[in-house]
Motif scaffolding. Structure first.
Motif, PDB file in Angstrom:
ATOM      1  N   ARG A 140     -33.790  33.045   3.294  1.00 53.59           N
ATOM      2  CA  ARG A 140     -32.979  31.883   2.913  1.00 53.59           C
ATOM      3  C   ARG A 140     -32.774  30.916   4.081  1.00 53.59           C
ATOM      4  NH1 ARG A 140     -27.570  34.549   0.898  1.00 53.59           N
ATOM      5  NH2 ARG A 140     -28.979  36.301   0.612  1.00 53.59           N
ATOM      6  N   VAL A 141     -32.730  31.431   5.302  1.00 60.17           N
ATOM      7  CA  VAL A 141     -32.506  30.565   6.463  1.00 60.17           C
ATOM      8  C   VAL A 141     -33.634  29.543   6.580  1.00 60.17           C
ATOM      9  CG1 VAL A 141     -32.270  30.478   8.961  1.00 60.17           C
ATOM     10  CG2 VAL A 141     -31.185  32.339   7.664  1.00 60.17           C
ATOM     11  N   GLU A 142     -34.867  30.012   6.540  1.00 62.19           N
ATOM     12  CA  GLU A 142     -35.999  29.102   6.662  1.00 62.19           C
ATOM     13  C   GLU A 142     -36.081  28.147   5.484  1.00 62.19           C
ATOM     14  OE1 GLU A 142     -40.906  29.260   7.058  1.00 62.19           O
ATOM     15  OE2 GLU A 142     -39.725  31.112   7.012  1.00 62.19           O
ATOM     16  N   LEU A 143     -35.828  28.654   4.275  1.00 65.91           N
ATOM     17  CA  LEU A 143     -35.893  27.807   3.088  1.00 65.91           C
ATOM     18  C   LEU A 143     -34.852  26.692   3.140  1.00 65.91           C
ATOM     19  CD1 LEU A 143     -36.406  30.600   0.406  1.00 65.91           C
ATOM     20  CD2 LEU A 143     -38.005  28.736   0.869  1.00 65.91           C
ATOM     21  N   LEU A 144     -33.649  27.015   3.515  1.00 67.69           N
ATOM     22  CA  LEU A 144     -32.593  26.006   3.576  1.00 67.69           C
ATOM     23  C   LEU A 144     -32.835  25.001   4.691  1.00 67.69           C
ATOM     24  CD1 LEU A 144     -29.502  28.278   2.874  1.00 67.69           C
ATOM     25  CD2 LEU A 144     -30.399  26.477   1.381  1.00 67.69           C
ATOM     26  N   ARG A 145     -33.336  25.465   5.810  1.00 64.84           N
ATOM     27  CA  ARG A 145     -33.667  24.535   6.893  1.00 64.84           C
ATOM     28  C   ARG A 145     -34.754  23.561   6.460  1.00 64.84           C
ATOM     29  NH1 ARG A 145     -33.627  28.854  11.951  1.00 64.84           N
ATOM     30  NH2 ARG A 145     -31.404  28.648  12.465  1.00 64.84           N
TER      31      ARG A 145
END
Length: 213
Positions: A140-145
């Protein structure tokens, strides 16, 4: 064993050779068990798939490795999500519209993965000797960034990170646990609330920035 009515079908891949087919069989078996509410060990999956334990451990040396592979399979199109809109709000909405129905479809699988993460945390907290490798989560971190990329040049790094962190609270299986299990919302209502909350966070951040500017 009662199998969940949630889908256990995964996108077909080009399978070449017996190794690829065996791995695919184990993944399909694991996700079937996880959709039934279980958090299977490698041995559990081997038995259910009719594969020897020695063979199973060659593909997945630990439960964490197995569950990690299953989660990636279940995420499917979410991991391939791309949006080129210059508007961060539109990109966030696109990400949530793509992701939440998939999370709902494989809800039991993601809850089983969450359970493994919580069980391992409890073991570490109790001081129990470490056994299997830790199951790590973090797509989720990479997707949201990526979704917020248009704001990277508009916001200070600290504010960009804070917005990403805030959005991570409502993007994932944890949001469905709260909205469906605690509030009793159905899938569509849960998607609407989570998407609304995400867009409001983005809008509030930009209003604050514009007010300061």
């Amino acid at each position: 064993m009662d199998i969940s009515r949630q889908s256990t079908e995964l996108p077909e891949e080009n399978e070449r050779g017996p190794r690829a087919r065996t791995r695919r069989l184990m993944l399909k078996t694991a996700i079937r068990l996880m959709q039934a509410g279980l958090t299977p060990s490698v041995s559990d999956v081997a038995e259910a798939a009719g594969v020897s334990r020695a063979t199973a451990y060659r593909y997945f040396p630990s439960q964490a490795a197995l569950v990690d592979a299953v989660v990636d399979e279940a995420l499917g199109p979410i991991l391939k999500w791309k949006d080129r809109s210059p508007d961060a709000g539109e990109r966030i909405e696109s990400l949530f519209r793509t992701s939440l129905p998939r999370l709902d479809e494989f809800e039991a699988t993601f809850k089983a993965a969450l359970k493994l993460s919580l069980d391992q945390w409890a073991q570490r907290k109790s001081g129990a000797p470490e056994g299997e490798p830790q199951f790590m989560r973090g797509h989720r971190v990479e997707l949201l960034r990526n979704a917020l990329e248009p704001l990277r040049v508009q916001l200070p790094a600290e504010e960009f990170d804070r917005l990403t962190q805030a959005l991570s609270l409502i993007f994932g299986i944890e949001a469905l646990v709260v909205l469906k299990d605690i509030w009793g919302l159905d899938s569509k209502e849960s998607e609407k609330v989570a998407t609304w909350a995400a867009l409001e966070l983005v809008r509030a951040t930009m209003r604050h920035k514009n007010k300061e500017g």
